[in-house]
Design an enzyme around this catalytic site. Structure first.
Site, mmCIF file in Angstrom:
data_model
loop_
_atom_site.group_PDB
_atom_site.id
_atom_site.type_symbol
_atom_site.label_atom_id
_atom_site.label_comp_id
_atom_site.label_asym_id
_atom_site.label_seq_id
_atom_site.Cartn_x
_atom_site.Cartn_y
_atom_site.Cartn_z
ATOM 1 N N HIS A 99 -34.302 133.231 20.354
ATOM 2 C CA HIS A 99 -35.083 133.220 19.119
ATOM 3 C C HIS A 99 -36.572 133.271 19.425
ATOM 4 O O HIS A 99 -37.026 132.748 20.433
ATOM 5 C CB HIS A 99 -34.776 131.985 18.260
ATOM 6 C CG HIS A 99 -34.915 130.688 18.988
ATOM 7 N ND1 HIS A 99 -33.957 130.213 19.854
ATOM 8 C CD2 HIS A 99 -35.915 129.770 19.001
ATOM 9 C CE1 HIS A 99 -34.351 129.056 20.350
ATOM 10 N NE2 HIS A 99 -35.547 128.768 19.857
ATOM 11 N N HIS A 101 -40.204 132.217 17.702
ATOM 12 C CA HIS A 101 -40.899 131.467 16.655
ATOM 13 C C HIS A 101 -42.122 132.281 16.221
ATOM 14 O O HIS A 101 -42.859 132.779 17.080
ATOM 15 C CB HIS A 101 -41.431 130.133 17.181
ATOM 16 C CG HIS A 101 -40.391 129.201 17.706
ATOM 17 N ND1 HIS A 101 -39.954 128.109 16.989
ATOM 18 C CD2 HIS A 101 -39.708 129.176 18.876
ATOM 19 C CE1 HIS A 101 -39.047 127.449 17.706
ATOM 20 N NE2 HIS A 101 -38.884 128.074 18.856
HETATM 21 P P1 AMP Z 1 -36.515 125.847 20.608
HETATM 22 O O1 AMP Z 1 -36.829 124.394 20.842
HETATM 23 O O2 AMP Z 1 -37.599 126.809 21.028
HETATM 24 O O3 AMP Z 1 -35.161 126.210 21.193
HETATM 25 O O4 AMP Z 1 -36.437 126.025 19.022
HETATM 26 C C1 AMP Z 1 -35.315 125.715 18.266
HETATM 27 C C2 AMP Z 1 -35.773 125.617 16.844
HETATM 28 O O5 AMP Z 1 -34.638 125.707 15.999
HETATM 29 C C3 AMP Z 1 -36.475 124.300 16.496
HETATM 30 O O6 AMP Z 1 -37.817 124.576 16.072
HETATM 31 C C4 AMP Z 1 -35.631 123.724 15.371
HETATM 32 O O7 AMP Z 1 -36.391 123.094 14.354
HETATM 33 C C5 AMP Z 1 -34.917 124.964 14.853
HETATM 34 N N1 AMP Z 1 -33.644 124.711 14.177
HETATM 35 C C6 AMP Z 1 -32.604 123.975 14.635
HETATM 36 N N2 AMP Z 1 -31.600 123.990 13.722
HETATM 37 C C7 AMP Z 1 -32.015 124.760 12.689
HETATM 38 C C8 AMP Z 1 -31.441 125.152 11.438
HETATM 39 N N3 AMP Z 1 -30.205 124.766 11.075
HETATM 40 N N4 AMP Z 1 -32.159 125.947 10.615
HETATM 41 C C9 AMP Z 1 -33.416 126.341 10.957
HETATM 42 N N5 AMP Z 1 -34.005 126.008 12.125
HETATM 43 C C10 AMP Z 1 -33.329 125.226 12.971
#
Ligand code: AMP
Ligand code: ZN
Length: 136
Positions: A99, A101
């Site tokens: 993903h 951001h």
């Molecule tokens: P990372 O730490 O770069 O792997 O980012 C993972 C991101 O996924 C975090 O910013 C979380 O807030 C986000 N996240 C986790 N679960 C969900 C969800 N169900 N819907 C939207 N974002 C999510």
């Protein structure tokens, strides 16, 4: 086996606040509520991160990242975006489905632009020797 949360979102088993969707990618609001407009862009194909992603998946993902970034600026009143991405637990990745951001930005919003690292330990020459992909 515990299912990947982003794959569950893609399948509609978990709700999300969709921003954009096409055949290969999906963009939705991050639930962190750490900064207004925090978006995620993901490929629909499950790959762990950039390190195990095939080229096509990366191309589709980056096409959508650009589309959503341009949308933030052209249509939503922002001036720029930060693009952030963690690959592997050691880099801070917490969801193991690739993903990107996107953080929409405006002049004077007082958000940091880049992580504040504490200072390099090695010379540029040492790091160049370690990292260059070109024959010396
Ligand atoms: P990372 O730490 O770069 O792997 O980012 C993972 C991101 O996924 C975090 O910013 C979380 O807030 C986000 N996240 C986790 N679960 C969900 C969800 N169900 N819907 C939207 N974002 C999510
Ligand atoms: Zn997944």
């Amino acid at each position: 086996m515990e299912e990947c949360i982003f794959c569950q979102i893609i399948k509609g088993e978990i709700p999300c606040m969709k921003i954009y969707e096409d055949e290969h990618t999906l963009s939705f609001l991050d639930i962190a509520k750490d900064v207004d407009g925090h978006l995620l862009v993901i490929p629909k194909k499950h790959v762990t991160n950039l390190l195990d992603a095939d080229e096509n998946t990366v191309h589709h993902l980056m096409d959508t990242v650009k589309k959503v970034a341009n949308h933030c600026v052209s249509d939503c009143g922002y001036e720029g975006v930060n693009m952030l991405n963690a690959n592997h637990q050691c880099a801070g990745q917490s969801v193991f489905h690739l993903h990107i951001h996107l953080i929409p930005r405006k002049t004077g919003d007082a958000l940091p632009g880049f992580p504040k690292y504490s200072g390099a330990q090695h010379s540029l020459e040492e790091m160049h020797a370690r990292l260059t992909m070109l024959k010396q």
